[in-house]
Design an enzyme around this catalytic site. Structure first.
Site, PDB file in Angstrom:
ATOM      1  N   ASN A   9       0.864  -1.180  -0.109  1.00 15.94           N
ATOM      2  CA  ASN A   9       0.202   0.008  -0.205  1.00 15.94           C
ATOM      3  C   ASN A   9       0.807   1.096  -0.312  1.00 15.94           C
ATOM      4  O   ASN A   9       1.342   1.596   0.917  1.00 15.94           O
ATOM      5  CB  ASN A   9      -0.769  -0.054   1.366  1.00 15.94           C
ATOM      6  CG  ASN A   9      -1.621   1.311   1.573  1.00 15.94           C
ATOM      7  OD1 ASN A   9      -1.719   1.956   0.588  1.00 15.94           O
ATOM      8  ND2 ASN A   9      -2.182   1.371   2.535  1.00 15.94           N
ATOM      9  N   LYS A  11       0.160   4.162  -0.207  1.00 11.60           N
ATOM     10  CA  LYS A  11      -0.442   5.474   0.316  1.00 11.60           C
ATOM     11  C   LYS A  11      -0.243   6.704  -0.484  1.00 11.60           C
ATOM     12  O   LYS A  11      -0.096   6.606  -1.659  1.00 11.60           O
ATOM     13  CB  LYS A  11      -0.089   5.750   1.737  1.00 11.60           C
ATOM     14  CG  LYS A  11      -0.089   4.311   2.557  1.00 11.60           C
ATOM     15  CD  LYS A  11       0.018   4.418   4.043  1.00 11.60           C
ATOM     16  CE  LYS A  11      -0.207   3.387   4.747  1.00 11.60           C
ATOM     17  NZ  LYS A  11      -0.310   3.362   6.228  1.00 11.60           N
ATOM     18  N   HIS A  96      -9.474   1.012   4.823  1.00 12.05           N
ATOM     19  CA  HIS A  96      -8.137   1.166   5.515  1.00 12.05           C
ATOM     20  C   HIS A  96      -8.548   2.035   6.710  1.00 12.05           C
ATOM     21  O   HIS A  96      -9.262   3.179   6.679  1.00 12.05           O
ATOM     22  CB  HIS A  96      -7.438   1.900   4.656  1.00 12.05           C
ATOM     23  CG  HIS A  96      -5.902   1.741   5.223  1.00 12.05           C
ATOM     24  ND1 HIS A  96      -5.439   2.878   6.248  1.00 12.05           N
ATOM     25  CD2 HIS A  96      -4.786   0.871   5.119  1.00 12.05           C
ATOM     26  CE1 HIS A  96      -4.099   2.627   6.511  1.00 12.05           C
ATOM     27  NE2 HIS A  96      -3.965   1.531   5.855  1.00 12.05           N
ATOM     28  N   GLU A  98      -6.766   4.656   7.861  1.00  7.72           N
ATOM     29  CA  GLU A  98      -6.716   5.841   7.597  1.00  7.72           C
ATOM     30  C   GLU A  98      -7.928   6.673   6.983  1.00  7.72           C
ATOM     31  O   GLU A  98      -8.226   7.708   7.097  1.00  7.72           O
ATOM     32  CB  GLU A  98      -5.590   6.256   6.536  1.00  7.72           C
ATOM     33  CG  GLU A  98      -4.129   6.020   7.433  1.00  7.72           C
ATOM     34  CD  GLU A  98      -2.973   5.327   6.631  1.00  7.72           C
ATOM     35  OE1 GLU A  98      -2.898   5.505   5.624  1.00  7.72           O
ATOM     36  OE2 GLU A  98      -1.979   4.859   7.455  1.00  7.72           O
ATOM     37  N   GLU A 168      -5.415  -5.017  10.611  1.00  8.94           N
ATOM     38  CA  GLU A 168      -4.329  -3.979  10.868  1.00  8.94           C
ATOM     39  C   GLU A 168      -4.569  -3.261  11.790  1.00  8.94           C
ATOM     40  O   GLU A 168      -5.296  -2.277  11.971  1.00  8.94           O
ATOM     41  CB  GLU A 168      -4.489  -3.039   9.676  1.00  8.94           C
ATOM     42  CG  GLU A 168      -4.099  -3.523   8.354  1.00  8.94           C
ATOM     43  CD  GLU A 168      -3.636  -2.466   7.381  1.00  8.94           C
ATOM     44  OE1 GLU A 168      -2.449  -2.728   6.583  1.00  8.94           O
ATOM     45  OE2 GLU A 168      -4.213  -1.438   7.206  1.00  8.94           O
ATOM     46  N   GLY A 174       2.375   2.458  10.771  1.00 12.14           N
ATOM     47  CA  GLY A 174       3.267   3.425  10.567  1.00 12.14           C
ATOM     48  C   GLY A 174       4.073   3.855  11.855  1.00 12.14           C
ATOM     49  O   GLY A 174       4.628   5.147  11.845  1.00 12.14           O
ATOM     50  N   SER A 214       3.158  -2.159  10.432  1.00 12.54           N
ATOM     51  CA  SER A 214       4.551  -2.014  10.607  1.00 12.54           C
ATOM     52  C   SER A 214       5.390  -3.508  10.259  1.00 12.54           C
ATOM     53  O   SER A 214       6.276  -3.923  10.868  1.00 12.54           O
ATOM     54  CB  SER A 214       5.101  -1.693  12.058  1.00 12.54           C
ATOM     55  OG  SER A 214       4.744  -0.321  12.093  1.00 12.54           O
TER      56      SER A 214
HETATM   57  P1  PGA Z   1       2.813   0.283   7.612  1.00  9.77           P
HETATM   58  O1  PGA Z   1       1.339   0.640   6.875  1.00  9.77           O
HETATM   59  O2  PGA Z   1       3.591  -0.862   7.109  1.00  9.77           O
HETATM   60  O3  PGA Z   1       3.417   1.468   7.079  1.00  9.77           O
HETATM   61  O4  PGA Z   1       2.494   0.175   9.010  1.00  9.77           O
HETATM   62  C1  PGA Z   1       0.537  -0.511   6.710  1.00  9.77           C
HETATM   63  C2  PGA Z   1      -0.805  -0.074   6.145  1.00  9.77           C
HETATM   64  O5  PGA Z   1      -1.192   0.944   6.525  1.00  9.77           O
HETATM   65  O6  PGA Z   1      -1.788  -0.869   5.367  1.00  9.77           O
END
Ligand code: PGA
Length: 251
Positions: A9, A11, A96, A98, A168, A174, A214
């Site tokens: 992803n 982003k 997601h 976010e 997640e 992140g 992460s």
């Molecule tokens: P990250 O993001 O690996 O940077 O923690 C995962 C995601 O949001 O899909």
């Protein structure tokens, strides 16, 4: 035996030329190696068409990061499922955290998006996850059950076969804080049992449940070796071809 599915992803990262570079690097890394996983890259909308041409004929699949649930019309700034199909997407990330937290997407909206994607033959990567506060209040499973039941409401036995679920934990996204393999496995097992209850044991056995939050080359292998973890949805570590490829190799 379920296959492992590793999705990147991106982003809101990489303009068109950066996207071309990253896709080309991933393609080169994957090309010379026997890879045992399904690979999906999810660049920003503006790079999808170019990315689609670049991955043609490879085992890399293309996904988008979002879409709207209407077919077309006066929805300024939105993108439809059929538009994503028309540029070569097979997958779309939906729900997601976010999107939920920053853009106010509710379970009901995400449910409509899941249904619309399925009707357009676009495969949802449907994300669920609890916040740190919810985990600390010991309501993780309740929150996950709610998100899964509402997000999948009205989705048939036939349709659910086309959905990937991504667990997640919001506190792990992140932040560099990964769920321990056991914490992740517990929730994955819970989701699989829930799918069994909602659909059937056969569907639960076959559904792909990815972990995200992460995931890095150094933790991917232990996470991916858990019995109910069938892949990874990778954010930060997918922006460099070598670390993304290391994760793919762990699968
Ligand atoms: P990250 O993001 O690996 O940077 O923690 C995962 C995601 O949001 O899909």
């Amino acid at each position: 035996m379920r296959k492992k599915v590793i999705a990147g992803n991106w982003k809101m990262n990489n303009d068109l030329s950066q996207s071309v570079n990253l896709i080309s690097e991933i393609k080169n890394a994957v090309a010379g190696n026997a890879v045992n996983a399904e690979i999906i890259v999810c660049p920003p909308f503006i790079s999808l068409e170019t990315a689609s041409a670049l991955v043609k004929g490879t085992n890399i699949k293309l996904g988008a990061q979002n879409m709207y649930f209407e077919e077309n019309g006066a929805y300024t700034g939105e993108i439809s499922a059929s538009m994503l199909k028309s540029v070569g997407c097979d997958y779309v990330i939906l729900g997601h955290s976010e999107r939920r937290a920053i853009f106010g997407e509710t379970d009901e909206i995400i449910n409509k998006k899941n249904k619309k994607a399925l009707s357009a033959d676009l495969l949802p990567i449907f994300c669920v996850g609890e916040t740190l506060e919810q985990r600390e209040n010991d309501i993780t499973k309740k929150v996950i059950e709610d998100q899964v039941r509402k997000g999948l409401s009205g989705i048939s036995e036939e349709e659910i076969k086309s959905i990937i679920i991504a667990y997640e934990p919001v506190w792990a996204i992140g932040t560099g804080k990964t769920a321990t393999p056991q914490q992740a496995q517990d929730v994955h097992e819970f989701i699989r049992n829930l799918i069994k209850e909602m659909y059937s044991s056969k569907i639960a056995e076959n559904i792909i449940i990815q972990y995200g939050g992460s995931v890095k080359p150094d933790n991917a292998e232990t996470l991916l070796s858990q019995p109910d973890i069938d892949g990874a949805l990778v954010g930060g570590a997918c922006l460099k071809a070598d670390s993304f490829f290391e994760i793919i190799k762990s699968a």
